[in-house]
Design a protein around this motif. Structure first.
Motif, mmCIF file in Angstrom:
data_model
loop_
_atom_site.group_PDB
_atom_site.id
_atom_site.type_symbol
_atom_site.label_atom_id
_atom_site.label_comp_id
_atom_site.label_asym_id
_atom_site.label_seq_id
_atom_site.Cartn_x
_atom_site.Cartn_y
_atom_site.Cartn_z
ATOM 1 N N GLU A 43 4.528 -4.896 -16.159
ATOM 2 C CA GLU A 43 4.562 -4.076 -14.948
ATOM 3 C C GLU A 43 3.453 -3.025 -14.922
ATOM 4 O OE1 GLU A 43 8.432 -2.437 -14.113
ATOM 5 O OE2 GLU A 43 9.376 -4.415 -14.151
ATOM 6 N N ASP A 44 3.139 -2.430 -16.089
ATOM 7 C CA ASP A 44 2.099 -1.410 -16.105
ATOM 8 C C ASP A 44 0.723 -1.994 -15.778
ATOM 9 O OD1 ASP A 44 2.161 -2.687 -18.658
ATOM 10 O OD2 ASP A 44 1.104 -0.993 -19.566
ATOM 11 N N VAL A 45 0.501 -3.247 -16.134
ATOM 12 C CA VAL A 45 -0.765 -3.915 -15.801
ATOM 13 C C VAL A 45 -0.841 -4.134 -14.291
ATOM 14 C CG1 VAL A 45 -2.114 -6.043 -16.090
ATOM 15 C CG2 VAL A 45 -0.975 -4.998 -18.056
ATOM 16 N N ALA A 46 0.243 -4.631 -13.710
ATOM 17 C CA ALA A 46 0.269 -4.847 -12.258
ATOM 18 C C ALA A 46 0.114 -3.532 -11.513
ATOM 19 C CB ALA A 46 1.575 -5.537 -11.860
ATOM 20 N N LEU A 47 0.754 -2.482 -11.988
ATOM 21 C CA LEU A 47 0.658 -1.177 -11.339
ATOM 22 C C LEU A 47 -0.763 -0.632 -11.418
ATOM 23 C CD1 LEU A 47 2.050 1.151 -9.892
ATOM 24 C CD2 LEU A 47 2.688 2.072 -12.141
ATOM 25 N N GLN A 59 0.818 -1.206 0.000
ATOM 26 C CA GLN A 59 0.000 0.000 0.000
ATOM 27 C C GLN A 59 0.856 1.263 0.000
ATOM 28 O OE1 GLN A 59 -3.685 0.219 0.086
ATOM 29 N NE2 GLN A 59 -3.053 -1.695 -0.854
ATOM 30 N N SER A 60 1.981 1.211 0.677
ATOM 31 C CA SER A 60 2.843 2.393 0.759
ATOM 32 C C SER A 60 4.027 2.332 -0.200
ATOM 33 C CB SER A 60 3.334 2.592 2.196
ATOM 34 O OG SER A 60 4.019 1.455 2.646
ATOM 35 N N HIS A 61 4.186 1.229 -0.915
ATOM 36 C CA HIS A 61 5.259 1.061 -1.895
ATOM 37 C C HIS A 61 4.668 0.489 -3.190
ATOM 38 C CE1 HIS A 61 7.237 0.927 2.061
ATOM 39 N NE2 HIS A 61 8.239 1.526 1.446
ATOM 40 N N THR A 62 3.708 1.217 -3.743
ATOM 41 C CA THR A 62 2.900 0.731 -4.860
ATOM 42 C C THR A 62 3.738 0.278 -6.058
ATOM 43 O OG1 THR A 62 1.120 2.192 -4.172
ATOM 44 C CG2 THR A 62 0.988 1.318 -6.398
ATOM 45 N N GLU A 63 4.686 1.091 -6.462
ATOM 46 C CA GLU A 63 5.460 0.743 -7.665
ATOM 47 C C GLU A 63 6.366 -0.464 -7.434
ATOM 48 O OE1 GLU A 63 7.241 4.059 -9.649
ATOM 49 O OE2 GLU A 63 5.367 5.190 -9.599
ATOM 50 N N ALA A 64 7.066 -0.489 -6.308
ATOM 51 C CA ALA A 64 7.952 -1.626 -6.015
ATOM 52 C C ALA A 64 7.136 -2.916 -5.864
ATOM 53 C CB ALA A 64 8.758 -1.350 -4.746
ATOM 54 N N TYR A 65 6.003 -2.832 -5.178
ATOM 55 C CA TYR A 65 5.135 -3.994 -4.990
ATOM 56 C C TYR A 65 4.636 -4.499 -6.343
ATOM 57 C CZ TYR A 65 1.255 -6.795 -3.089
ATOM 58 O OH TYR A 65 0.386 -7.801 -2.770
ATOM 59 N N SER A 66 4.218 -3.572 -7.187
ATOM 60 C CA SER A 66 3.703 -3.948 -8.508
ATOM 61 C C SER A 66 4.761 -4.631 -9.359
ATOM 62 C CB SER A 66 3.160 -2.714 -9.225
ATOM 63 O OG SER A 66 2.076 -2.180 -8.494
ATOM 64 N N LYS A 67 6.004 -4.155 -9.274
ATOM 65 C CA LYS A 67 7.090 -4.797 -10.024
ATOM 66 C C LYS A 67 7.288 -6.238 -9.563
ATOM 67 C CE LYS A 67 9.698 -0.741 -11.321
ATOM 68 N NZ LYS A 67 10.971 -0.055 -11.335
ATOM 69 N N ILE A 73 5.011 -8.202 -8.096
ATOM 70 C CA ILE A 73 3.834 -8.986 -8.518
ATOM 71 C C ILE A 73 3.925 -9.305 -10.006
ATOM 72 C CG2 ILE A 73 1.317 -8.876 -8.848
ATOM 73 C CD1 ILE A 73 2.253 -9.448 -5.939
ATOM 74 N N ALA A 74 4.306 -8.311 -10.815
ATOM 75 C CA ALA A 74 4.418 -8.520 -12.260
ATOM 76 C C ALA A 74 5.396 -9.647 -12.563
ATOM 77 C CB ALA A 74 4.867 -7.231 -12.946
ATOM 78 N N LYS A 75 6.505 -9.651 -11.858
ATOM 79 C CA LYS A 75 7.510 -10.693 -12.075
ATOM 80 C C LYS A 75 6.987 -12.062 -11.625
ATOM 81 C CE LYS A 75 12.439 -11.366 -11.424
ATOM 82 N NZ LYS A 75 13.665 -10.796 -10.882
ATOM 83 N N LEU A 76 6.309 -12.092 -10.475
ATOM 84 C CA LEU A 76 5.802 -13.359 -9.941
ATOM 85 C C LEU A 76 4.759 -14.013 -10.837
ATOM 86 C CD1 LEU A 76 5.449 -12.554 -6.137
ATOM 87 C CD2 LEU A 76 6.964 -14.260 -7.156
ATOM 88 N N VAL A 77 3.857 -13.208 -11.387
ATOM 89 C CA VAL A 77 2.763 -13.781 -12.178
ATOM 90 C C VAL A 77 2.947 -13.588 -13.682
ATOM 91 C CG1 VAL A 77 1.091 -13.666 -10.293
ATOM 92 C CG2 VAL A 77 1.267 -11.763 -11.879
ATOM 93 N N ARG A 115 -3.085 0.111 -8.167
ATOM 94 C CA ARG A 115 -3.644 1.453 -7.921
ATOM 95 C C ARG A 115 -5.164 1.419 -7.827
ATOM 96 N NH1 ARG A 115 0.361 4.956 -11.819
ATOM 97 N NH2 ARG A 115 1.998 5.212 -10.255
ATOM 98 N N ARG A 116 -5.799 0.573 -8.636
ATOM 99 C CA ARG A 116 -7.263 0.468 -8.600
ATOM 100 C C ARG A 116 -7.757 -0.259 -7.371
ATOM 101 N NH1 ARG A 116 -6.557 -1.263 -13.564
ATOM 102 N NH2 ARG A 116 -7.050 -3.403 -13.023
ATOM 103 N N GLU A 117 -7.110 -1.371 -7.041
ATOM 104 C CA GLU A 117 -7.662 -2.288 -6.050
ATOM 105 C C GLU A 117 -6.952 -2.258 -4.703
ATOM 106 O OE1 GLU A 117 -7.838 -6.110 -7.884
ATOM 107 O OE2 GLU A 117 -8.813 -5.308 -9.655
ATOM 108 N N GLY A 118 -5.677 -2.018 -4.674
ATOM 109 C CA GLY A 118 -4.952 -1.930 -3.424
ATOM 110 C C GLY A 118 -4.718 -3.243 -2.708
ATOM 111 N N HIS A 119 -5.768 -3.929 -2.367
ATOM 112 C CA HIS A 119 -5.676 -5.212 -1.670
ATOM 113 C C HIS A 119 -5.032 -5.123 -0.293
ATOM 114 C CE1 HIS A 119 -7.378 -7.529 -4.871
ATOM 115 N NE2 HIS A 119 -6.543 -6.990 -5.717
#
Length: 88
Positions: free
Chosen positions: A34-38, A16-24, A26-30, A42-46
């Protein structure tokens, strides 16, 4: 199992506080762009969410919508699908 849930909650809180790093990560894991994960982050947060009566009502409304639209064949009881034992 509780250790996994606690680690997951901690990771999502960090995300939640490191959106871009977290998204990178997640993008790598799945294996998605990266832009899709980001965009999804941003939309859902989780963020970890406490399951309470309002959560149950919202989930039941979603189940009922899915049944009405034919996405799932029969009505399910949201209370039986969610486990409050892992509430943050």
């Amino acid at each position: 199992m509780k250790d996994f849930v606690a680690r997951n909650a901690k990771a999502r809180s960090w995300g939640q506080s490191h959106t871009e790093a977290y998204s990178k990560l997640i993008a790598k894991l799945v294996n998605i762009p990266e832009d899709v994960a980001l965009g999804k982050q941003r939309r859902e947060g989780h963020a970890p969410l406490r399951i309470d009566d309002s959560t149950l009502r919202l989930q039941q409304a979603t189940v009922d919508l899915y049944v009405a639209s034919g996405l799932i064949p029969k009505r399910l009881d949201a209370q039986q699908l969610l486990d409050t034992a892992f509430n943050p």
